[in-house]
Design an enzyme around this catalytic site. Structure first.
Site, PDB file in Angstrom:
ATOM      1  CE  LYS A  54       2.870   4.350  13.319  1.00  0.00           C
ATOM      2  NZ  LYS A  54       4.119   5.313  12.889  1.00  0.00           N
TER       3      LYS A  54
ATOM      4  CB  SER B  28       5.629   6.172   9.875  1.00  0.00           C
ATOM      5  OG  SER B  28       5.509   6.519  11.121  1.00  0.00           O
TER       6      SER B  28
ATOM      7  CB  SER C 175       1.353   7.851  10.534  1.00  0.00           C
ATOM      8  OG  SER C 175       2.504   7.120  10.541  1.00  0.00           O
TER       9      SER C 175
END
Length: 438
Positions: free
Chosen positions: A68, A65, A129
């Site tokens: 992101k 993640s 997230s």
């Protein structure tokens, strides 16, 4: 007595081995200063991009993640360009709903036929997230995640990330997405980044859009009637007394990540007394260890380094304080640096820096303006370390400029000067000719 001798020999051997390890790795002796268990790690100065620690920093690994961060950057950019605003609303599509409803990707639980603002979606992405809100933002900005992935790779190239491949916007493996994996990518592909690239991405995010830290620094947030929690346990004020052990003064971001393939990853950033560092750890063995290792890196930075102004503005060149000027009322002019030269300095290495000057070979011809650039001055490190930089040109360089102005001489004085040069040339030629007779 024998036991003491054996212990002494063991200590001596350990010291010799440690010295050998340092000597066989010149330029990276700081690696023996901080022990980081993660497969890959890096620590950089958030102002200059200077690298002060690295371990396998160019190894390309799944970022999970941490992906992101690029999605966050492109959302911020779209807001800046006016394509969307924080108050723009959108509904989620079937693909996002499918991801949100999957218990394997626990998130905020999005609802169909409900309007969500960009701010709400961004908060869920940056703080919790959440994957489905991330996908919804990509569809809002680019029409589809497939098109958004193209934007991600184009932006990575523009930023100069050295090692990257983006195949989706969330950091999940494409295999997690079923038939919804982005067009143009492989069904079993995954995003790939090096720690150096992740640090450079974070550098651009927090320097170009510092408001990103206003989101990433929040321990919790309210979303659709529920409280969502930040996965960054190092943020002061996290709920639950069991997380107090991870709290770190000054930390305000940036992005955690986990998949079975990537294991535990974390891009952290902290600021104290105006000094900010960016750290990255990748493929750490546990959620807790990624924060423990980040603490070691940040402690090393804050305890051992500080920003120093090594040479103030107005620095004179040691062997050349003036330059000649032609066709002017004055025949020379003083020069100096126009800005101070400063950098992040290890506290024991302040005397290891000097200035390298480069003066333009082009002759100054009046009129000359005050502050006119005539060269550059670059800060040079002469120590034993090999500090790199995540920026393509991370050198600390300032201009060398004129300290005053020189007006062009009037036509009469220029004429006299020309006549003088003419007769001087004749005289010199005559002398040379006479010398030739003898």
């Amino acid at each position: 007595m024998i036991q003491r001798f054996k212990a002494s020999m063991a200590i001596t051997l350990a010291l010799l081995l440690s010295l050998f390890a340092v000597s066989t790795n010149p330029g990276h002796t700081y690696a023996s200063t901080v022990e980081v268990g993660a497969k890959s790690a890096i620590l950089v100065d958030a102002e200059t991009g200077k690298v002060i620690f690295e371990k396998e920093a160019d190894l390309t690994l799944p970022p999970a993640s941490m992906t992101k961060m690029m999605t966050e950057y492109l959302v911020m950019e779209a807001i800046e360009e006016g394509t969307i605003s924080w108050e723009t609303t959108t509904e989620i599509g079937p693909y996002a709903y499918e991801i949100s409803a999957n218990p394997e990707f626990s998130g905020v639980g999005l609802k169909m036929n409900k309007d969500y603002t960009v701010r709400e979606l961004y908060e869920a992405m940056a703080i919790n997230s959440d994957n489905a809100t991330t996908i919804t933002l990509t569809e809002l900005i680019a029409g589809s995640e497939s098109e958004f992935v193209k934007m991600m790779n184009e932006k990575a190239e523009e930023m100069g990330l050295p090692d990257y491949e983006f195949v989706n916007a969330t950091g999940l493996n494409n295999s997690h997405l079923g038939d919804n994996y982005p067009e143009g990518t492989e069904p079993d592909a995954t995003n790939m980044l090096s720690a150096r690239s992740a640090a450079l991405l974070a550098y651009h995010l927090i320097n170009d859009y510092p408001e990103a830290l206003e989101f990433s620094s929040q321990p919790t947030a309210e979303f659709d009637g529920q409280t969502i929690t930040n996965w960054n346990w190092m943020i002061p004020g996290m709920p639950g007394s069991n997380l107090d052990q991870f709290s770190y003064d000054g930390i305000d971001g940036l992005k955690t990540g986990y998949t079975e393939l990537a294991q535990n990853t974390f891009t952290g950033t902290a600021e104290r007394d105006g000094q900010r560092f960016i750290s990255v750890v990748m493929k750490s063995e546990s959620r807790a260890s990624r924060f423990q290792q980040t603490r070691k890196l940040l402690d090393y930075g804050f305890n051992q380094f500080e920003h120093k102004e090594l040479y103030p503005a107005g620095q004179q060149l040691e062997d050349q304080s003036t330059l000649p000027v032609t066709k002017g009322k004055e025949d020379k002019i003083s020069i100096e640096t126009n800005e101070a030269l400063s950098t992040l300095v290890k506290k024991t290495e302040e005397d290891q820096y000097e200035i390298d000057y480069s003066i333009s070979e082009e002759q100054l011809v009046a009129p000359v303006e005050k502050g006119q650039k005539v060269g550059t001055a670059t800060l040079v490190y002469n120590g034993e370390e090999s500090y790199g930089n995540i920026l393509p040109n991370g050198k600390q360089t300032v201009d060398i400029v004129t300290t005053g102005a020189v007006e062009k001489s009037n036509w009469f004085m220029l004429m006299l000067g020309g006549i003088g040069e003419f007769f001087s040339d004749i005289f010199t030629g005559a002398v040379d000719m006479v010398k030739g007779w003898f």
